[in-house]
Design a protein around this motif. Sequence first.
Motif, PDB file in Angstrom:
ATOM      1  N   ARG A   1     -11.712 -10.673   9.039  1.00  0.00           N
ATOM      2  CA  ARG A   1     -11.744  -9.808   7.858  1.00  0.00           C
ATOM      3  C   ARG A   1     -10.580  -8.827   7.899  1.00  0.00           C
ATOM      4  O   ARG A   1     -10.157  -8.379   8.969  1.00  0.00           O
ATOM      5  N   GLU A   2     -10.127  -8.485   6.714  1.00  0.00           N
ATOM      6  CA  GLU A   2      -9.057  -7.498   6.540  1.00  0.00           C
ATOM      7  C   GLU A   2      -9.702  -6.168   6.139  1.00  0.00           C
ATOM      8  O   GLU A   2     -10.462  -6.121   5.178  1.00  0.00           O
ATOM      9  N   LEU A   3      -9.410  -5.116   6.873  1.00  0.00           N
ATOM     10  CA  LEU A   3      -9.919  -3.789   6.557  1.00  0.00           C
ATOM     11  C   LEU A   3      -8.784  -2.952   5.981  1.00  0.00           C
ATOM     12  O   LEU A   3      -7.723  -2.832   6.599  1.00  0.00           O
ATOM     13  N   ALA A   4      -9.012  -2.384   4.799  1.00  0.00           N
ATOM     14  CA  ALA A   4      -8.006  -1.556   4.143  1.00  0.00           C
ATOM     15  C   ALA A   4      -8.383  -0.085   4.301  1.00  0.00           C
ATOM     16  O   ALA A   4      -9.542   0.291   4.123  1.00  0.00           O
ATOM     17  N   PHE A   5      -7.402   0.730   4.630  1.00  0.00           N
ATOM     18  CA  PHE A   5      -7.614   2.156   4.850  1.00  0.00           C
ATOM     19  C   PHE A   5      -6.982   2.971   3.725  1.00  0.00           C
ATOM     20  O   PHE A   5      -6.033   2.545   3.082  1.00  0.00           O
ATOM     21  N   ASP A   6      -7.512   4.164   3.525  1.00  0.00           N
ATOM     22  CA  ASP A   6      -7.013   5.071   2.498  1.00  0.00           C
ATOM     23  C   ASP A   6      -5.747   5.761   3.006  1.00  0.00           C
ATOM     24  O   ASP A   6      -5.780   6.397   4.072  1.00  0.00           O
ATOM     25  N   PRO A   7      -4.652   5.667   2.260  1.00  0.00           N
ATOM     26  CA  PRO A   7      -3.397   6.290   2.727  1.00  0.00           C
ATOM     27  C   PRO A   7      -3.420   7.822   2.657  1.00  0.00           C
ATOM     28  O   PRO A   7      -2.550   8.472   3.217  1.00  0.00           O
ATOM     29  N   ALA A   8      -4.425   8.410   2.006  1.00  0.00           N
ATOM     30  CA  ALA A   8      -4.492   9.867   1.866  1.00  0.00           C
ATOM     31  C   ALA A   8      -5.087  10.556   3.097  1.00  0.00           C
ATOM     32  O   ALA A   8      -5.264  11.766   3.091  1.00  0.00           O
ATOM     33  N   HIS A   9      -5.390   9.831   4.133  1.00  0.00           N
ATOM     34  CA  HIS A   9      -5.950  10.412   5.358  1.00  0.00           C
ATOM     35  C   HIS A   9      -4.902  11.320   6.017  1.00  0.00           C
ATOM     36  O   HIS A   9      -3.718  10.996   6.031  1.00  0.00           O
ATOM     37  N   PRO A  10      -5.325  12.455   6.572  1.00  0.00           N
ATOM     38  CA  PRO A  10      -4.362  13.377   7.191  1.00  0.00           C
ATOM     39  C   PRO A  10      -3.593  12.770   8.371  1.00  0.00           C
ATOM     40  O   PRO A  10      -2.471  13.175   8.642  1.00  0.00           O
ATOM     41  N   ASP A  11      -4.182  11.831   9.074  1.00  0.00           N
ATOM     42  CA  ASP A  11      -3.511  11.193  10.207  1.00  0.00           C
ATOM     43  C   ASP A  11      -2.768   9.961   9.707  1.00  0.00           C
ATOM     44  O   ASP A  11      -3.394   8.975   9.295  1.00  0.00           O
ATOM     45  N   PRO A  12      -1.454   9.939   9.748  1.00  0.00           N
ATOM     46  CA  PRO A  12      -0.709   8.771   9.258  1.00  0.00           C
ATOM     47  C   PRO A  12      -0.890   7.530  10.137  1.00  0.00           C
ATOM     48  O   PRO A  12      -0.633   6.418   9.697  1.00  0.00           O
ATOM     49  N   ASP A  13      -1.344   7.714  11.381  1.00  0.00           N
ATOM     50  CA  ASP A  13      -1.550   6.590  12.298  1.00  0.00           C
ATOM     51  C   ASP A  13      -3.029   6.233  12.430  1.00  0.00           C
ATOM     52  O   ASP A  13      -3.457   5.740  13.479  1.00  0.00           O
ATOM     53  N   GLN A  14      -3.810   6.443  11.382  1.00  0.00           N
ATOM     54  CA  GLN A  14      -5.248   6.165  11.483  1.00  0.00           C
ATOM     55  C   GLN A  14      -5.536   4.692  11.715  1.00  0.00           C
ATOM     56  O   GLN A  14      -6.498   4.348  12.378  1.00  0.00           O
ATOM     57  N   VAL A  15      -4.690   3.801  11.194  1.00  0.00           N
ATOM     58  CA  VAL A  15      -4.928   2.362  11.379  1.00  0.00           C
ATOM     59  C   VAL A  15      -4.768   1.992  12.846  1.00  0.00           C
ATOM     60  O   VAL A  15      -5.586   1.255  13.409  1.00  0.00           O
TER      61      VAL A  15
END
Length: 135
Positions: free
Chosen positions: A11-25
Amino acid sequence: MEDKKNNFKVRELAFDPAHPDPDQVQAAALSLADITGILEVHVTSTQSLRVHYELLEIRLEQIETGLIDAGFHLSNKLMHKIKRALHYYTEEVERANQGCAKGNSNCTRKVFIEHYRHGQHGCRDHRPNHWRHYL
């Protein structure tokens, strides 16, 4: 994407780019790497990662709920919500068809127990009891 063999899912998980941590992925990938049932985690972009897992060990819903509880922000775009709901439903149906109760996180043992219960056990001598004890 799915691999129909042996209940492995991709599965592909998509993350929200508005998160304060740019390296959340990257942080999410590291936190998922040691979870039971997850076989591989690959970062595919700055906002998504690909997870390979065993369906009888863990479900996508559990993975995503764990990430949300850990403070990660998944994408809430309409297309991602629809895909997510479809995956949750199909995985639950597949697990139910294989003997896994809803809410049971690890049912591999139960599947084998059910298979064993339906087999023939005990005395396999088809003669009547009084013939077996004759001599």
